[in-house]
Motif scaffolding. Structure first.
Motif, PDB file in Angstrom:
ATOM      1  N   PHE A 208       0.893  -1.165  -0.015  1.00 58.73           N
ATOM      2  CA  PHE A 208       0.054   0.017   0.133  1.00 58.73           C
ATOM      3  C   PHE A 208       0.914   1.270   0.189  1.00 58.73           C
ATOM      4  O   PHE A 208       0.369   2.296  -0.426  1.00 58.73           O
ATOM      5  CB  PHE A 208      -1.052   0.065   1.154  1.00 58.73           C
ATOM      6  CG  PHE A 208      -0.472   0.072   2.455  1.00 58.73           C
ATOM      7  CD1 PHE A 208       0.024   0.962   3.038  1.00 58.73           C
ATOM      8  CD2 PHE A 208      -0.508  -1.182   3.412  1.00 58.73           C
ATOM      9  CE1 PHE A 208       0.524   1.104   4.276  1.00 58.73           C
ATOM     10  CE2 PHE A 208       0.041  -1.098   4.636  1.00 58.73           C
ATOM     11  CZ  PHE A 208       0.561   0.142   5.038  1.00 58.73           C
ATOM     12  N   PRO A 229      -0.131   6.398   9.899  1.00 58.46           N
ATOM     13  CA  PRO A 229      -1.513   5.878  10.516  1.00 58.46           C
ATOM     14  C   PRO A 229      -1.086   4.414  10.867  1.00 58.46           C
ATOM     15  O   PRO A 229      -1.780   3.720  11.834  1.00 58.46           O
ATOM     16  CB  PRO A 229      -2.389   6.039   9.435  1.00 58.46           C
ATOM     17  CG  PRO A 229      -1.971   7.102   8.528  1.00 58.46           C
ATOM     18  CD  PRO A 229      -0.590   6.823   8.723  1.00 58.46           C
ATOM     19  N   ASN A 230      -0.440   3.695  10.014  1.00 57.28           N
ATOM     20  CA  ASN A 230      -0.208   2.392  10.189  1.00 57.28           C
ATOM     21  C   ASN A 230       0.429   2.076  11.541  1.00 57.28           C
ATOM     22  O   ASN A 230       0.390   0.841  11.757  1.00 57.28           O
ATOM     23  CB  ASN A 230       0.098   1.485   8.929  1.00 57.28           C
ATOM     24  CG  ASN A 230      -0.806   1.260   7.785  1.00 57.28           C
ATOM     25  OD1 ASN A 230      -1.718   0.431   8.155  1.00 57.28           O
ATOM     26  ND2 ASN A 230      -1.223   2.275   6.838  1.00 57.28           N
ATOM     27  N   ILE A 233      -1.045   1.618  15.923  1.00 59.61           N
ATOM     28  CA  ILE A 233      -1.486   0.863  16.758  1.00 59.61           C
ATOM     29  C   ILE A 233      -0.185   0.155  17.650  1.00 59.61           C
ATOM     30  O   ILE A 233       0.170   0.207  18.805  1.00 59.61           O
ATOM     31  CB  ILE A 233      -2.180  -0.248  16.033  1.00 59.61           C
ATOM     32  CG1 ILE A 233      -3.440   0.363  15.765  1.00 59.61           C
ATOM     33  CG2 ILE A 233      -2.420  -1.547  17.256  1.00 59.61           C
ATOM     34  CD1 ILE A 233      -4.192  -0.266  14.577  1.00 59.61           C
ATOM     35  N   ALA A 303      -8.410   2.816  17.421  1.00 58.65           N
ATOM     36  CA  ALA A 303      -7.560   3.294  16.361  1.00 58.65           C
ATOM     37  C   ALA A 303      -7.686   2.616  15.129  1.00 58.65           C
ATOM     38  O   ALA A 303      -7.319   2.875  14.015  1.00 58.65           O
ATOM     39  CB  ALA A 303      -6.287   3.718  16.746  1.00 58.65           C
ATOM     40  N   ASP A 304      -7.940   1.276  15.309  1.00 58.08           N
ATOM     41  CA  ASP A 304      -7.887   0.256  14.254  1.00 58.08           C
ATOM     42  C   ASP A 304      -9.530   0.123  13.756  1.00 58.08           C
ATOM     43  O   ASP A 304     -10.006  -0.425  14.321  1.00 58.08           O
ATOM     44  CB  ASP A 304      -7.287  -0.991  14.754  1.00 58.08           C
ATOM     45  CG  ASP A 304      -7.078  -1.955  13.731  1.00 58.08           C
ATOM     46  OD1 ASP A 304      -7.743  -1.883  12.586  1.00 58.08           O
ATOM     47  OD2 ASP A 304      -6.461  -2.872  14.077  1.00 58.08           O
ATOM     48  N   PRO A 305      -9.466   0.589  12.543  1.00 59.62           N
ATOM     49  CA  PRO A 305     -10.704   0.600  11.923  1.00 59.62           C
ATOM     50  C   PRO A 305     -11.229  -1.054  12.011  1.00 59.62           C
ATOM     51  O   PRO A 305     -12.498  -1.210  11.715  1.00 59.62           O
ATOM     52  CB  PRO A 305     -10.486   1.038  10.289  1.00 59.62           C
ATOM     53  CG  PRO A 305      -9.192   1.363  10.224  1.00 59.62           C
ATOM     54  CD  PRO A 305      -8.384   1.302  11.564  1.00 59.62           C
ATOM     55  N   ARG A 306     -10.412  -2.054  11.747  1.00 60.94           N
ATOM     56  CA  ARG A 306     -10.739  -3.550  11.653  1.00 60.94           C
ATOM     57  C   ARG A 306     -11.431  -3.761  12.970  1.00 60.94           C
ATOM     58  O   ARG A 306     -12.280  -4.632  13.096  1.00 60.94           O
ATOM     59  CB  ARG A 306      -9.533  -4.290  11.439  1.00 60.94           C
ATOM     60  CG  ARG A 306      -9.040  -4.072   9.887  1.00 60.94           C
ATOM     61  CD  ARG A 306      -7.619  -4.522   9.863  1.00 60.94           C
ATOM     62  NE  ARG A 306      -6.730  -3.485  10.123  1.00 60.94           N
ATOM     63  CZ  ARG A 306      -5.388  -3.362   9.947  1.00 60.94           C
ATOM     64  NH1 ARG A 306      -4.971  -3.889   9.184  1.00 60.94           N
ATOM     65  NH2 ARG A 306      -4.761  -2.217  10.918  1.00 60.94           N
ATOM     66  N   ARG A 308     -12.649  -1.409  15.173  1.00 60.94           N
ATOM     67  CA  ARG A 308     -13.666  -0.244  15.546  1.00 60.94           C
ATOM     68  C   ARG A 308     -15.071  -0.273  14.582  1.00 60.94           C
ATOM     69  O   ARG A 308     -15.882  -0.640  15.105  1.00 60.94           O
ATOM     70  CB  ARG A 308     -13.156   1.212  15.275  1.00 60.94           C
ATOM     71  CG  ARG A 308     -14.216   2.065  15.336  1.00 60.94           C
ATOM     72  CD  ARG A 308     -13.501   3.280  15.433  1.00 60.94           C
ATOM     73  NE  ARG A 308     -12.038   3.340  14.516  1.00 60.94           N
ATOM     74  CZ  ARG A 308     -11.929   4.159  13.535  1.00 60.94           C
ATOM     75  NH1 ARG A 308     -12.728   5.040  12.936  1.00 60.94           N
ATOM     76  NH2 ARG A 308     -10.927   3.856  12.693  1.00 60.94           N
ATOM     77  N   ARG A 309     -14.604  -0.993  13.444  1.00 62.25           N
ATOM     78  CA  ARG A 309     -15.716  -1.354  12.507  1.00 62.25           C
ATOM     79  C   ARG A 309     -15.529  -2.582  11.956  1.00 62.25           C
ATOM     80  O   ARG A 309     -15.409  -3.084  10.800  1.00 62.25           O
ATOM     81  CB  ARG A 309     -15.632  -0.348  11.454  1.00 62.25           C
ATOM     82  CG  ARG A 309     -16.571   0.994  12.003  1.00 62.25           C
ATOM     83  CD  ARG A 309     -16.155   2.265  11.064  1.00 62.25           C
ATOM     84  NE  ARG A 309     -16.638   1.903   9.699  1.00 62.25           N
ATOM     85  CZ  ARG A 309     -16.708   2.791   8.840  1.00 62.25           C
ATOM     86  NH1 ARG A 309     -16.522   4.205   9.237  1.00 62.25           N
ATOM     87  NH2 ARG A 309     -16.992   2.825   7.593  1.00 62.25           N
ATOM     88  N   PRO A 310     -15.792  -3.802  12.863  1.00 67.78           N
ATOM     89  CA  PRO A 310     -15.707  -5.259  12.115  1.00 67.78           C
ATOM     90  C   PRO A 310     -16.621  -5.555  10.954  1.00 67.78           C
ATOM     91  O   PRO A 310     -17.819  -4.779  10.960  1.00 67.78           O
ATOM     92  CB  PRO A 310     -16.077  -6.029  13.320  1.00 67.78           C
ATOM     93  CG  PRO A 310     -16.691  -5.095  14.239  1.00 67.78           C
ATOM     94  CD  PRO A 310     -16.215  -3.779  14.078  1.00 67.78           C
ATOM     95  N   ARG A 311     -16.186  -6.022  10.180  1.00 67.14           N
ATOM     96  CA  ARG A 311     -16.764  -6.355   8.842  1.00 67.14           C
ATOM     97  C   ARG A 311     -18.050  -7.145   9.092  1.00 67.14           C
ATOM     98  O   ARG A 311     -18.324  -7.838   9.839  1.00 67.14           O
ATOM     99  CB  ARG A 311     -15.969  -7.213   7.961  1.00 67.14           C
ATOM    100  CG  ARG A 311     -16.458  -7.567   6.630  1.00 67.14           C
ATOM    101  CD  ARG A 311     -15.434  -8.487   5.781  1.00 67.14           C
ATOM    102  NE  ARG A 311     -16.152  -8.722   4.556  1.00 67.14           N
ATOM    103  CZ  ARG A 311     -15.186  -9.053   3.702  1.00 67.14           C
ATOM    104  NH1 ARG A 311     -13.904  -8.937   3.781  1.00 67.14           N
ATOM    105  NH2 ARG A 311     -15.823  -8.871   2.437  1.00 67.14           N
ATOM    106  N   LYS A 312     -19.089  -6.740   8.485  1.00 66.06           N
ATOM    107  CA  LYS A 312     -20.423  -6.992   8.373  1.00 66.06           C
ATOM    108  C   LYS A 312     -20.616  -8.376   7.708  1.00 66.06           C
ATOM    109  O   LYS A 312     -19.820  -8.623   6.905  1.00 66.06           O
ATOM    110  CB  LYS A 312     -21.565  -6.304   7.811  1.00 66.06           C
ATOM    111  CG  LYS A 312     -21.730  -4.942   8.839  1.00 66.06           C
ATOM    112  CD  LYS A 312     -22.950  -4.318   8.398  1.00 66.06           C
ATOM    113  CE  LYS A 312     -23.059  -2.624   8.739  1.00 66.06           C
ATOM    114  NZ  LYS A 312     -22.801  -2.166   7.526  1.00 66.06           N
TER     115      LYS A 312
END
Ligand SMILES: Nc1ncnc2c1ncn2[C@@H]1O[C@H](COP(=O)(O)OP(=O)(O)OP(=O)(O)O)[C@@H](O)[C@H]1O
Ligand code: SF4
Ligand SMILES: [Mg+2]
Lengths: 313, 340
Positions: A208, A229-230, A233, A303-306, A308-312
């Motif tokens: 990335f 940002p990476n 954590i 801070a970790d979107p994975r 904070r917003r776990p995949r539906k």
């Protein structure tokens, strides 16, 4: 996320319980007799066995350990940590006087470590093997291997004795805080600077990051906007660990710079076999350790979107 | 075949030599190779894993992963401008605006900490000159155009919230957001499910048709080449073995390596009498290069002079799209003459 949060908080409470129980057991098992100490204070050399036994009985010192721990815990939960055997003042009062001092030391040192480590780590990554990178790497190695009492002594000699810029002892205004802050930040800043640098390097070789370049970002933009940002954590986790360790540094730094914080009190408590004081301070340390780690874990989760917003599904 | 063969090349690389150095190995990843692509044209670059497809295509743009030291010689021009002598800032702008890149694995090529949509909007704002508001609209419509359902919702999603196929569509949208003139797709379907692969290829084809941009498709998939490519370059061990129009290279291959590659593809041509077979042997160790033809150790037709002289890439046939081959032995044996 919420369940993870609750689990983490529950774990933290359990940890505090276990750690205070362990310290309680260790402190009471240490050589020295609280009743004898109290009797000595009250009656000087005239304290006899009978008096000691009576005091021990009054204080419930002959009860089994779990009972005594439970009693101590109940008191502690209401803010009663007993009376210092050394100063004769309630520990709650000692805390009120000393915690602000230690907090100021830790907060200033923490901010300094944060700023320095990010600046050093990012500058090193930007230089990427260049002279700046190598100098910073060297500094971090030296910083991480210099004992803080030695470093403090050097600072005092140079800035207070030679240059007379800051007082050698005690606090008077902001400048007097500088040397303690620098001293206590030295080790964590050095370790964290390496954490930033190494993680930056790893992140910059990930696909990335190449995408970042392909988006037309300059290298410094890729560093700051794609890589930084990476590393948030791993950085937060290490920062938490280093920040909690700073309380150990505070014991030395408060002594050297004559700050009346809880660290300095702890040393005195040990010297005077002030078991009540020791247990109170150790409890404070445990609470500090566990709650900082809890806070950092929760912040890292946020801070970790994975997470904070776990995949539906 | 080439719809715009009258146009000059828009991205053009010549005599490219790329040496890669890591602490443990040094490799000549690209050894005097070149290619070109014209607007409106799709160039497929094929070759085995490690043959240098990625390094040759992305190396001149400075898009090789960090941690490897790169020594690069030759010429590379984008829209006639010399890329290799550009300042880092100019090269950054060129990468962002002139080229769009789709990488192999969208899961690792998209930043896990960044939302999809805002990245597209930023590209549109910076390189297509749109206002912030227009850029956001453009981003949503790019997502829609890339076949992502409910694009307004996806705009604010993180990569982990999308499936692999959707992510590759997002990657395509990202590559297109700056309205590039050259789209480079480096094995865009290798990491995806078979059903999704065809959809992604169809999408690239559609974009290419609609926008008339140049596309470089790096692939192992000969089927994809036959469907999408106008021209093909076959790479072997960092050198071009054969190049030409897709028709010429796929139906009348000359180089033994190209022939072997096509024969190893099941059902590529129904008149394939020999059935599928792998080319025996492995590619040469590019850390220790011998003189002569790179393919010599695996070639059934190898002659003594193959091992001493590097075969030049020469033009065969007289078609409008040059067909070039680097094998004098087959040419002599089959009476193929040079048209240089
Ligand atoms: N990061 C790297 N470090 C070391 N060597 C590399 C690196 N990237 C590529 N190489 C070497 O350069 C050569 C060409 O690699 P390249 O990635 O261009 O091949 P490719 O044709 O794109 O292969 P693939 O189909 O597997 O993507 C190979 O020999 C490879 O070992
Ligand atoms: S030049 Fe010789 S070794 Fe190379 S492909 Fe042709 S016949 Fe084979
Ligand atoms: Mg590749």
């Amino acid at each position: 996320m919420q369940r993870m949060f609750m689990r983490r908080v529950g774990l933290a409470l359990l940890l505090m319980l276990a750690a205070t129980a362990l310290t309680f057991w260790l402190v009471t098992a240490a050589p020295g007799n609280v009743a004898a100490l109290i009797a000595e204070r009250a009656a000087g050399a005239g304290a006899d066995g009978e008096m000691i036994a009576k005091i021990a009985d009054d204080l419930g010192l002959n009860d089994p350990l779990p009972v005594r721990y439970a009693r101590w815990l109940g008191d502690a939960l209401t803010g009663d940590f007993g009376v210092s055997l050394r100063t004769g003042k309630p520990m709650a009062e000692e805390f009120a006087e000393r915690i602000p001092m230690t907090l100021a030391l830790l907060a200033g040192g923490g901010v300094l470590a944060l700023v320095l480590s990010l600046a050093m780590g990012i500058a090193g990554a930007a230089s990427n093997g260049g002279i700046v990178d190598r100098v910073l790497h060297g500094l971090a190695l030296v910083g991480a291997s210099t004992p803080n009492f030695f470093f403090a002594a050097m600072l005092v000699i140079v800035f207070s004795v030679w240059l007379g810029m800051v007082p050698t002892f005690g606090v008077a205004g902001l400048t007097s805080w500088l040397l303690p802050w620098i001293t206590i930040a030295l080790f964590p800043a050095s370790v964290l600077a390496r954490v930033v640098r190494v993680n930056m390097q790893d992140t910059m070789s990930r696909p990335f990051a190449t995408t970042g370049f392909a988006k037309g970002l300059t290298r410094s933009a890729v560093l700051l906007r794609e890589a930084l940002p990476n590393i948030a954590i791993p950085y937060m986790t290490t920062f938490g660990a280093q920040f909690t360790l700073m309380i150990i540094g505070a014991i030395v730094v408060e002594r050297v710079f004559g700050l009346n914080g809880v660290g300095a009190f702890f040393i005195e408590a040990i010297r005077f076999r002030d078991f009540i004081g020791m247990q109170a301070i150790l409890t404070l340390f445990v609470v500090f350790f566990v709650s900082i780690n809890l806070l950092v874990d929760l912040l890292a989760m946020l801070a970790d979107p994975r997470l904070r917003r776990p995949r539906k599904a | 075949m080439s719809r715009h063969s009258q146009n000059g090349p828009i991205y053009e690389v010549e005599g490219l030599v790329i040496d890669l150095y890591t602490p443990t190995v040094s490799v000549r990843a690209v050894d005097g190779a070149g290619f070109y692509v014209a607007p409106g044209e799709t160039l497929a670059i094929v070759g085995e894993s490690g043959s240098g497809k990625t390094v040759m295509t992305l190396g001149p743009l400075g898009l090789l992963p960090e941690g490897v030291a790169v020594d690069l010689r030759g010429t590379a021009r984008a829209d006639g401008k010399d890329i290799l002598s550009m300042s880092p800032t100019d090269l950054s702008r060129l990468r962002g605006g002139f080229f769009g890149v789709i990488f192999q694995d969208p899961m690792s090529a998209l930043n896990p900490m960044l939302k999809i949509g805002p990245q597209l909007a930023e590209q549109a704002r910076r390189f297509a000159g749109l206002s912030a508001e227009e850029a956001k609209k453009e981003a949503v419509s790019l997502l829609a155009r890339s076949g992502i359902p409910d694009p307004e919702d996806r705009y604010d999603r993180y990569p982990h919230e999308l499936s692999g196929g959707m992510l590759q569509r997002a990657m395509i949208a990202l590559a297109l957001a700056a309205r590039p003139r050259v789209l480079i797709a480096d094995e865009p379907t290798t990491a995806l499910d078979a059903t999704v692969q065809a959809q992604i290829l169809a999408l690239i084809r559609q974009i290419q048709k609609e926008d008339g941009i140049a596309v470089i498709l790096i692939t192992h998939d000969i089927g994809a080449v036959s469907v999408l490519a106008d021209r093909v370059a076959v790479l072997y061990a960092g050198q071009v073995a054969e190049e030409g129009s897709a028709i010429d290279v796929l139906t009348a291959p000359v180089h033994p390596y190209t022939r072997g590659l096509l024969a190893s593809v099941p059902d590529f041509r129904s008149n394939n009498a020999t059935g599928t077979k792998e080319i025996p042997g492995i590619p040469p160790n590019q850390a220790q290069l011998e003189p002569g033809c790179r393919f010599a150790d695996r070639c059934e037709l190898v002659q003594p002079q193959c091992r001493t002289h590097r075969p030049p890439l020469v033009k065969v046939g007289a078609g409008p799209v040059p067909h070039r081959v680097a094998c004098p032995v087959v040419m002599a044996a089959e009476g193929i003459v040079t048209h240089d």
